[in-house]
Every structure is written in C-alpha cells, then in structure tokens.
Design a protein around this motif. Structure first.
Motif, PDB file in Angstrom:
ATOM      1  N   ARG A   4      -5.232  -6.508   4.770  1.00 49.65           N
ATOM      2  CA  ARG A   4      -4.192  -7.421   5.269  1.00 49.65           C
ATOM      3  C   ARG A   4      -3.837  -8.453   4.195  1.00 49.65           C
ATOM      4  O   ARG A   4      -2.668  -8.727   3.956  1.00 49.65           O
ATOM      5  CB  ARG A   4      -4.683  -8.109   6.542  1.00 49.65           C
ATOM      6  N   LYS A   5      -4.835  -9.024   3.543  1.00 56.59           N
ATOM      7  CA  LYS A   5      -4.578 -10.002   2.474  1.00 56.59           C
ATOM      8  C   LYS A   5      -3.823  -9.356   1.321  1.00 56.59           C
ATOM      9  O   LYS A   5      -2.923  -9.967   0.746  1.00 56.59           O
ATOM     10  CB  LYS A   5      -5.895 -10.595   1.953  1.00 56.59           C
ATOM     11  N   ASP A   6      -4.199  -8.135   0.996  1.00 50.20           N
ATOM     12  CA  ASP A   6      -3.507  -7.415  -0.076  1.00 50.20           C
ATOM     13  C   ASP A   6      -2.032  -7.191   0.275  1.00 50.20           C
ATOM     14  O   ASP A   6      -1.155  -7.342  -0.574  1.00 50.20           O
ATOM     15  CB  ASP A   6      -4.182  -6.062  -0.360  1.00 50.20           C
ATOM     16  N   ASN A   9      -0.199 -10.531  -0.020  1.00 55.13           N
ATOM     17  CA  ASN A   9       0.008 -10.860  -1.427  1.00 55.13           C
ATOM     18  C   ASN A   9       1.091  -9.987  -2.051  1.00 55.13           C
ATOM     19  O   ASN A   9       1.922 -10.470  -2.824  1.00 55.13           O
ATOM     20  CB  ASN A   9      -1.293 -10.742  -2.225  1.00 55.13           C
ATOM     21  N   ALA A  10       1.089  -8.722  -1.723  1.00 55.55           N
ATOM     22  CA  ALA A  10       2.103  -7.805  -2.256  1.00 55.55           C
ATOM     23  C   ALA A  10       3.486  -8.233  -1.780  1.00 55.55           C
ATOM     24  O   ALA A  10       4.448  -8.211  -2.546  1.00 55.55           O
ATOM     25  CB  ALA A  10       1.809  -6.375  -1.818  1.00 55.55           C
ATOM     26  N   TYR A  11       3.582  -8.652  -0.518  1.00 59.51           N
ATOM     27  CA  TYR A  11       4.862  -9.110   0.022  1.00 59.51           C
ATOM     28  C   TYR A  11       5.342 -10.357  -0.719  1.00 59.51           C
ATOM     29  O   TYR A  11       6.501 -10.466  -1.092  1.00 59.51           O
ATOM     30  CB  TYR A  11       4.744  -9.396   1.524  1.00 59.51           C
TER      31      TYR A  11
END
Length: 112
Positions: A4-6, A9-11
């Motif tokens: 979810r954090k990834d 961050n990608a967004y």
C-alpha cells in the motif's frame, strides 16, 4: 502494508502531464480550445461524454445535440510535464501560455 505504501509513493511520484487540446465539430469546423493540468483526464472526460451522448462543454451544447457526439473529435495539440519545483498555479499559467500560442494558429471566428 508495504504494498500500500509503495502504491501511494508511486502515485505521488507519477509524472503529471498537462496539455492543450482541441475538440472539433467535424460538421461545421467550429472548435473548443482549452488546456488542462491532466490531459489524460480531459481525454477520458471527452470519451465519456461521447459514450453517454452528453455535451462535453456547455458552449457546444446546441451543436452537440444537432450533430450528435460522433461529429466531434478530441485532439491533443501540445503537452507539458509538470516540474517537481513548479506550483500548481505556475503549471496552469504555463499551460495557459501554450493555449494562447495555439490559439494564434487557429481561426478565432470558429472558436466556441
């Protein structure tokens, strides 16, 4: 949780692509010229308008109803990637400059 954090961050790190676009009535040659901070979202909005036969913009409502959604085309004329150091206001200002530049190339009498 890490996935979810990834994703978040990608967004946040995705490239923001704005641009200038033209929606043209192929029946009478009139057009709508505009800019958008998210050019892909505007393209999607146009596609949705066509699929639901709802006018893309109030300025072209009468022509849209008279000619139908199939008479209109969406064209990206110019794009601009938002810089990390650029505020949203600066980005929109730059897009408006690009829009004015494109407007100079077109017949203003045909603009909605």
């Amino acid at each position: 949780m890490d996935k979810r954090k990834d994703l978040i961050n990608a967004y946040k790190q995705r490239k923001i692509l704005g641009g200038v676009f033209k929606v043209t009535n192929t029946v009478n040659g009139r057009y709508l010229l505009d800019s958008a901070a998210d050019i892909h979202a505007r393209q999607n909005s146009f596609n949705f308008s066509v699929s639901t036969n709802n006018p893309f913009d109030y300025k072209m409502r009468a022509d849209w109803q008279a000619s139908g959604a199939a008479a209109f085309t969406f064209e990206v004329l110019d794009t601009l990637e938002k810089k990390e150091t650029q505020s949203q206001e600066q980005f929109i200002e730059d897009l408006k400059f690009l829009e004015e530049n494109q407007a100079e190339k077109l017949d203003s009498t045909l603009r909605y």
